[in-house]
Motif scaffolding. Structure first.
Motif, PDB file in Angstrom:
ATOM      1  N   SER A   1       0.486  -1.480  -0.146  1.00  0.00           N
ATOM      2  CA  SER A   1      -0.079  -0.196   0.098  1.00  0.00           C
ATOM      3  C   SER A   1       1.004   1.336  -0.082  1.00  0.00           C
TER       4      SER A   1
ATOM      5  N   GLN B   1     -11.861  10.212   3.297  1.00  0.00           N
ATOM      6  CA  GLN B   1     -11.797   8.411   2.548  1.00  0.00           C
ATOM      7  C   GLN B   1     -10.597   8.786   1.921  1.00  0.00           C
TER       8      GLN B   1
ATOM      9  N   ILE C   1      -6.158   7.505   3.142  1.00  0.00           N
ATOM     10  CA  ILE C   1      -6.130   6.723   2.111  1.00  0.00           C
ATOM     11  C   ILE C   1      -4.888   6.536   2.840  1.00  0.00           C
TER      12      ILE C   1
ATOM     13  N   LEU D   1      -7.162   1.350   3.519  1.00  0.00           N
ATOM     14  CA  LEU D   1      -6.702   0.769   2.327  1.00  0.00           C
ATOM     15  C   LEU D   1      -7.604   1.431   0.730  1.00  0.00           C
ATOM     16  N   LEU D   2      -6.486   1.121   0.196  1.00  0.00           N
ATOM     17  CA  LEU D   2      -7.571   1.093  -0.747  1.00  0.00           C
ATOM     18  C   LEU D   2      -7.786   0.325  -1.711  1.00  0.00           C
ATOM     19  N   SER D   3      -9.127   0.351  -2.176  1.00  0.00           N
ATOM     20  CA  SER D   3      -9.645  -1.316  -2.516  1.00  0.00           C
ATOM     21  C   SER D   3      -9.354  -1.607  -4.637  1.00  0.00           C
ATOM     22  N   VAL D   4      -9.726  -1.975  -4.837  1.00  0.00           N
ATOM     23  CA  VAL D   4      -9.703  -2.469  -6.059  1.00  0.00           C
ATOM     24  C   VAL D   4      -9.753  -1.715  -6.870  1.00  0.00           C
ATOM     25  N   ASP D   5     -11.676  -1.844  -6.773  1.00  0.00           N
ATOM     26  CA  ASP D   5     -12.498  -1.098  -7.468  1.00  0.00           C
ATOM     27  C   ASP D   5     -12.083   0.955  -7.408  1.00  0.00           C
ATOM     28  N   LEU D   6     -12.212   0.926  -6.300  1.00  0.00           N
ATOM     29  CA  LEU D   6     -11.551   1.994  -5.717  1.00  0.00           C
ATOM     30  C   LEU D   6     -10.291   2.441  -6.651  1.00  0.00           C
TER      31      LEU D   6
END
Length: 71
Positions: free
Chosen positions: A5, A41, A45, A51-56
């Motif tokens: 991350s 948010q 981050i 955490l950063l999601s895959v979608d985001l």
């Protein structure tokens, strides 16, 4: 194992700094609006509190015109 991350947090911090250098009035709030996410948010981050999601990550990559996997 390195913290995966850290790369995207560093990238987002540096991108925000580049934009601030071009426009001293540019803010985290403006950057979040550009990325179409909540400024709280984005702050979490960047600071490592969320955490950063895959979608985001995909959405941010598109907004910043990055290739897939850049973040």
């Amino acid at each position: 194992m390195a913290d995966d991350s850290a790369f995207y947090r560093t990238y987002l911090k540096e991108e925000l700094q580049r934009r601030k250098e071009r426009n001293s009035r540019y803010s985290l709030r403006a950057f979040a609006k550009t990325l179409s996410i909540d400024n709280g948010q984005l702050s979490k981050i960047i600071s490592g509190k969320a955490l950063l999601s895959v979608d985001l990550a995909d959405n941010i990559s598109k907004k910043l015109k990055l290739t897939r996997g850049s973040l």
